[in-house]
Design a protein around this motif. Structure first.
Motif, PDB file in Angstrom:
ATOM      1  N   LYS A  72       0.857  -1.163   0.005  1.00  8.31           N
ATOM      2  CA  LYS A  72      -0.020   0.095   0.081  1.00  8.31           C
ATOM      3  C   LYS A  72       0.872   1.286   0.018  1.00  8.31           C
ATOM      4  CE  LYS A  72      -3.905  -2.146   2.535  1.00  8.31           C
ATOM      5  NZ  LYS A  72      -4.892  -2.070   3.742  1.00  8.31           N
ATOM      6  N   GLU A  73       1.927   1.122   0.516  1.00 10.18           N
ATOM      7  CA  GLU A  73       2.973   2.302   0.771  1.00 10.18           C
ATOM      8  C   GLU A  73       3.194   3.115  -0.719  1.00 10.18           C
ATOM      9  OE1 GLU A  73       6.925   3.988   2.566  1.00 10.18           O
ATOM     10  OE2 GLU A  73       6.546   2.077   3.028  1.00 10.18           O
ATOM     11  N   LEU A  74       3.260   1.837  -1.607  1.00  8.82           N
ATOM     12  CA  LEU A  74       3.773   2.181  -2.980  1.00  8.82           C
ATOM     13  C   LEU A  74       2.748   3.297  -3.661  1.00  8.82           C
ATOM     14  CD1 LEU A  74       4.755  -1.065  -4.371  1.00  8.82           C
ATOM     15  CD2 LEU A  74       6.040   0.830  -3.844  1.00  8.82           C
ATOM     16  N   PHE A  75       1.573   3.237  -3.072  1.00  9.23           N
ATOM     17  CA  PHE A  75       0.286   4.230  -3.720  1.00  9.23           C
ATOM     18  C   PHE A  75       0.045   5.268  -2.769  1.00  9.23           C
ATOM     19  CE2 PHE A  75       0.040  -0.023  -5.226  1.00  9.23           C
ATOM     20  CZ  PHE A  75       0.042   0.107  -6.639  1.00  9.23           C
ATOM     21  N   ARG A  76       0.932   5.644  -1.930  1.00 10.96           N
ATOM     22  CA  ARG A  76       0.586   6.879  -0.938  1.00 10.96           C
ATOM     23  C   ARG A  76       1.465   7.849  -1.562  1.00 10.96           C
ATOM     24  NH1 ARG A  76       1.721   3.883   4.800  1.00 10.96           N
ATOM     25  NH2 ARG A  76      -0.405   2.859   4.689  1.00 10.96           N
ATOM     26  N   PRO A  77       0.869   9.345  -1.249  1.00 10.96           N
ATOM     27  CA  PRO A  77       1.291  10.566  -2.001  1.00 10.96           C
ATOM     28  C   PRO A  77       2.939  10.657  -2.244  1.00 10.96           C
ATOM     29  CG  PRO A  77      -0.238  11.023  -0.552  1.00 10.96           C
ATOM     30  CD  PRO A  77      -0.261   9.554  -0.273  1.00 10.96           C
ATOM     31  N   ARG A  78       3.634  10.183  -0.912  1.00 12.08           N
ATOM     32  CA  ARG A  78       4.843  10.610  -1.073  1.00 12.08           C
ATOM     33  C   ARG A  78       5.804   9.402  -2.167  1.00 12.08           C
ATOM     34  NH1 ARG A  78       7.100  11.833   4.944  1.00 12.08           N
ATOM     35  NH2 ARG A  78       6.382  13.575   5.291  1.00 12.08           N
ATOM     36  N   MET A  79       5.274   8.323  -2.325  1.00 15.34           N
ATOM     37  CA  MET A  79       5.891   7.128  -2.977  1.00 15.34           C
ATOM     38  C   MET A  79       5.369   7.137  -4.250  1.00 15.34           C
ATOM     39  SD  MET A  79       8.334   5.157  -2.383  1.00 15.34           S
ATOM     40  CE  MET A  79       8.315   5.353  -0.397  1.00 15.34           C
ATOM     41  N   PHE A 136      13.752   3.845  -5.057  1.00 14.33           N
ATOM     42  CA  PHE A 136      13.080   3.543  -4.218  1.00 14.33           C
ATOM     43  C   PHE A 136      13.749   3.304  -2.864  1.00 14.33           C
ATOM     44  CE2 PHE A 136      10.796   2.055  -8.005  1.00 14.33           C
ATOM     45  CZ  PHE A 136       9.491   2.853  -7.828  1.00 14.33           C
ATOM     46  N   PRO A 137      13.215   3.596  -1.712  1.00 11.30           N
ATOM     47  CA  PRO A 137      14.006   3.225  -0.577  1.00 11.30           C
ATOM     48  C   PRO A 137      14.063   1.640  -0.064  1.00 11.30           C
ATOM     49  CG  PRO A 137      11.679   4.013   0.057  1.00 11.30           C
ATOM     50  CD  PRO A 137      11.966   4.164  -1.564  1.00 11.30           C
ATOM     51  N   LEU A 138      14.816   1.039   0.629  1.00 11.29           N
ATOM     52  CA  LEU A 138      14.991  -0.322   0.949  1.00 11.29           C
ATOM     53  C   LEU A 138      13.824  -0.841   1.092  1.00 11.29           C
ATOM     54  CD1 LEU A 138      16.895  -2.720   1.288  1.00 11.29           C
ATOM     55  CD2 LEU A 138      17.571  -2.071   3.561  1.00 11.29           C
ATOM     56  N   ARG A 139      13.001  -0.229   2.051  1.00  9.42           N
ATOM     57  CA  ARG A 139      11.834  -1.070   2.643  1.00  9.42           C
ATOM     58  C   ARG A 139      10.852  -1.582   1.613  1.00  9.42           C
ATOM     59  NH1 ARG A 139      11.348   4.408   3.602  1.00  9.42           N
ATOM     60  NH2 ARG A 139       9.286   5.227   2.841  1.00  9.42           N
ATOM     61  N   VAL A 140      10.903  -0.667   0.456  1.00 13.14           N
ATOM     62  CA  VAL A 140       9.968  -1.322  -0.654  1.00 13.14           C
ATOM     63  C   VAL A 140      10.589  -1.691  -1.986  1.00 13.14           C
ATOM     64  CG1 VAL A 140       7.995   0.009   0.359  1.00 13.14           C
ATOM     65  CG2 VAL A 140       9.575   1.199  -1.168  1.00 13.14           C
ATOM     66  N   ARG A 141      12.113  -1.619  -1.796  1.00 13.83           N
ATOM     67  CA  ARG A 141      12.744  -1.790  -3.332  1.00 13.83           C
ATOM     68  C   ARG A 141      12.144  -2.939  -4.095  1.00 13.83           C
ATOM     69  NH1 ARG A 141      18.023  -0.859  -1.935  1.00 13.83           N
ATOM     70  NH2 ARG A 141      17.410   1.407  -2.006  1.00 13.83           N
ATOM     71  N   GLY A 142      12.266  -4.090  -3.173  1.00 15.97           N
ATOM     72  CA  GLY A 142      12.115  -5.605  -3.785  1.00 15.97           C
ATOM     73  C   GLY A 142      10.730  -5.629  -4.316  1.00 15.97           C
ATOM     74  N   LYS A 143       9.631  -4.941  -3.680  1.00 17.01           N
ATOM     75  CA  LYS A 143       8.143  -4.912  -4.171  1.00 17.01           C
ATOM     76  C   LYS A 143       8.067  -4.023  -5.414  1.00 17.01           C
ATOM     77  CE  LYS A 143       6.413  -6.269   0.211  1.00 17.01           C
ATOM     78  NZ  LYS A 143       7.324  -6.367   0.845  1.00 17.01           N
ATOM     79  N   ALA A 144       8.787  -2.669  -5.260  1.00 16.55           N
ATOM     80  CA  ALA A 144       8.475  -1.651  -6.188  1.00 16.55           C
ATOM     81  C   ALA A 144       9.261  -2.071  -7.484  1.00 16.55           C
ATOM     82  CB  ALA A 144       9.175  -0.506  -5.700  1.00 16.55           C
ATOM     83  N   VAL A 145      10.360  -2.591  -7.303  1.00 16.91           N
ATOM     84  CA  VAL A 145      10.925  -3.155  -8.709  1.00 16.91           C
ATOM     85  C   VAL A 145      10.251  -4.334  -9.442  1.00 16.91           C
ATOM     86  CG1 VAL A 145      12.870  -4.013  -9.761  1.00 16.91           C
ATOM     87  CG2 VAL A 145      13.269  -2.321  -8.135  1.00 16.91           C
ATOM     88  N   ALA A 146       9.448  -5.170  -8.589  1.00 17.81           N
ATOM     89  CA  ALA A 146       8.656  -6.245  -8.959  1.00 17.81           C
ATOM     90  C   ALA A 146       7.505  -5.592  -9.864  1.00 17.81           C
ATOM     91  CB  ALA A 146       8.126  -6.961  -7.762  1.00 17.81           C
ATOM     92  N   VAL A 147       6.934  -4.531  -9.340  1.00 16.92           N
ATOM     93  CA  VAL A 147       5.897  -3.722 -10.080  1.00 16.92           C
ATOM     94  C   VAL A 147       6.144  -3.138 -10.992  1.00 16.92           C
ATOM     95  CG1 VAL A 147       3.937  -2.123  -9.748  1.00 16.92           C
ATOM     96  CG2 VAL A 147       4.376  -3.616  -7.715  1.00 16.92           C
ATOM     97  N   THR A 148       7.282  -2.318 -11.157  1.00 14.17           N
ATOM     98  CA  THR A 148       7.756  -1.727 -12.247  1.00 14.17           C
ATOM     99  C   THR A 148       7.973  -2.778 -13.424  1.00 14.17           C
ATOM    100  OG1 THR A 148       9.994  -1.681 -11.714  1.00 14.17           O
ATOM    101  CG2 THR A 148       8.624   0.324 -10.918  1.00 14.17           C
ATOM    102  N   THR A 149       8.844  -3.555 -13.156  1.00 12.59           N
ATOM    103  CA  THR A 149       9.185  -4.816 -14.130  1.00 12.59           C
ATOM    104  C   THR A 149       7.961  -5.408 -14.732  1.00 12.59           C
ATOM    105  OG1 THR A 149      11.319  -5.086 -12.941  1.00 12.59           O
ATOM    106  CG2 THR A 149      10.735  -6.778 -14.599  1.00 12.59           C
TER     107      THR A 149
END
Length: 529
Positions: free
Chosen positions: A261-268, A414-427
């Motif tokens: 969910k953090e990926l879809f918050r305003p700061r991210m 992306f910061p470490l806490r979400v990097r794995g998930k974020a790059v999964a979404v972008t890829t």
């Protein structure tokens, strides 16, 4: 167990995961026009089943689009799953799982008895490619020093180009074998790099940032010492990086919720938009389409048989050697410049091809050129040579720009806490567009012919504008500095490469307590203090 500490040695093994995707692209490209493939999977009056009739029309345009698209379809699913696997099991273990899945898919593909079995095997192969393509850049970026991060993560794209080139020539050589063995052999051989990668990963260290995230601080320090300290745990760069990682993890645990969910918050959300569109635009350049279906394009330009295959292979050679410029200079060039310049150059060649084909070409006879329906437009003589030249120039423009940068850029955002998930979404966004385009292009060549080039030219124009105004510079900054840059809200067009400062800090010339942050020309936000 012995572990490799040299970052280039680590990269050389890890990026074999990218080579798997390259193997798929060129094997399909080389095999598509062969009578052995088209007759075995024929849907025309002479099929199904293999025969020696050179006029076999092969799968229909829609079915061939589905066969090609099944691999990126699987990659979409694999990329989405990779974030969970990577965060839970580690970067290395996730890639090793991908290697096992790749071997299973390759066995099914090379043993295919019908189109359904071929699609199933390619989908499974896609699961593996999705996992590896998402997590190898994350793994390498978390190990690399800032001054080399672009170079080593960009090596993923270079591995893809080598995979394309090697497998194309293997597949080309196998075209001289009669019967279905001509395509079974190359699809079986593509298991070998996955096996090598699986065992090679055992010699590599785990990501220090993943270890820190799981409170394995002694192992984290040991990896930093191995890779950056040349055996000295008190080396200035090692101490600084360890402190940066500790500070960022403490901040994340105090202030952030580590969920998707953090990926879809305003700061991210802005970062997610940049990462997703980097991958989407890399597909909408049309490059992978040109790789998959280059034999169709050159068939329209009057090339056939072995001449077509050899001419097609030249673009793969161009792809390999032009990528070298990015590996050498990408950390000095930065990310924004290559993205904007590459998009404008590619748009130029796409518009040129559309204009040449529209002016000098004509509709092919019923059934297409050489009985291949997708080759529905025909152009000959000097204009045909111009189309081939523009295609080569397009590849030469993509190789040092969007090719490597599309893999380098997202893990840096992306910061470490979400990097794995974020790059999964972008890829995953890369692969879903790859899937759509792979399915769209064969019938598009049939129905709108040369206008396909206009569509991709417009996309290239749009991505140049988008990247100029909204994609900030990340080159020459630590992953922690990039986090500060986004929190400070610096406009994209005001960001610059900080290469010289990072080189100074890596060399042990530390100025003050901030270390890396001294190279970032922005004010700290309250959240980062």
């Amino acid at each position: 167990m012995y572990q490799i500490g040299n970052i280039y040695g680590i990269t050389a093994i890890a990026v074999i995961g990218g080579g798997l995707f390259g193997f798929d692209i060129s094997s399909m490209s080389a095999i598509l026009p062969t009578s052995q493939y088209r007759c075995y999977f024929n849907q025309g009056p002479h099929g199904p089943g293999f025969d020696d009739d050179p006029d076999c029309s092969g799968p229909s345009a829609n079915v061939q689009g589905g066969i090609t698209a099944s691999m990126p379809g699987g990659s979409f699913v694999g990329a989405l799953c990779s974030g969970f696997l990577s965060d839970k099991l580690g970067r290395k273990s996730a890639v090793q799982i991908g290697c096992v899945i790749w071997c299973i898919g390759s066995i099914i593909v090379c043993a295919s008895q019908n189109i359904g079995m071929l699609i199933a095997g390619r989908f499974i192969n896609g699961l593996a490619v999705g996992i590896c393509s998402a997590q190898v850049p994350v793994y390498v970026s978390e190990l690399a020093p800032p001054s080399k991060r672009g170079r080593v993560v960009g090596a993923q794209q270079w591995a893809i180009t080598w995979g394309i080139l090697i497998m194309f020539y293997i597949s080309y050589g196998c075209t001289y074998i009669s019967g279905p063995t001509a395509w079974r052999v190359p699809w079986a051989l593509q298991m070998l790099p996955a096996i090598f990668l699986f065992f090679g990963l055992m010699l590599l260290p785990e990501s220090p940032r993943w270890l820190a995230r799981h409170d394995k601080w002694e192992e984290c320090h040991a990896v930093l010492t191995l890779v950056h300290g040349k055996g000295d745990p008190n080396a200035p760069f090692v101490v600084l990086e360890l402190e940066e990682i500790k500070g960022m993890i403490e901040f994340e645990r105090r202030n952030a919720d580590v969920s998707v969910k953090e990926l879809f918050r305003p700061r991210m959300l802005n970062r997610l938009h940049i990462g997703v569109f980097t991958q989407i635009w890399s597909q909408l350049t049309g490059m992978n389409v040109m790789m998959y279906y280059i034999t169709y394009v050159f068939g329209m330009a009057g090339l056939s048989g072995n001449i077509n295959l050899v001419a097609s292979s030249i673009q793969y050679v161009i792809n390999v050697f032009m990528t070298i410029f990015a590996l050498i200079y990408i950390d000095r060039w930065g990310r924004r410049g290559p993205l904007v310049a590459g998009a404008l150059l590619m748009a130029t060649w796409m518009y040129a091809n559309a204009g040449i084909m529209a002016t000098y070409g004509h509709a092919a006879p019923p059934g297409g050129v050489n009985n291949i329906a997708e080759q529905s437009w025909e152009i000959t003589g000097a204009p045909a040579n111009a189309v081939i030249a523009c295609t080569y120039l397009f590849v030469a423009s993509y190789a040092p720009t969007w090719g490597p940068v599309s893999w380098i850029y997202p893990p840096e955002l992306f910061p470490l806490r979400v990097r794995g998930k974020a790059v999964a979404v972008t890829t995953a966004s890369n692969w879903i567009f790859n899937f759509a385009l792979s399915y769209f292009v064969p019938p598009a060549f049939v129905n709108i012919q040369w206008r396909v080039y206009i569509i991709f030219g417009v996309f290239c124009t749009a991505m140049a504008i988008h990247s100029f105004f909204l994609f900030p510079e990340t080159s020459g900054k630590t992953l922690e500095d990039i986090e500060e840059m986004f929190l400070a809200g610096v406009p994209a067009w005001k960001t610059r490469v900080e290469y010289s400062n990072v080189r100074r800090v890596e060399g042990g010339e530390v100025d003050g307590e901030k270390g890396f942050g001294k190279g970032l020309q922005v004010e700290e936000s309250p959240e980062t203090r």
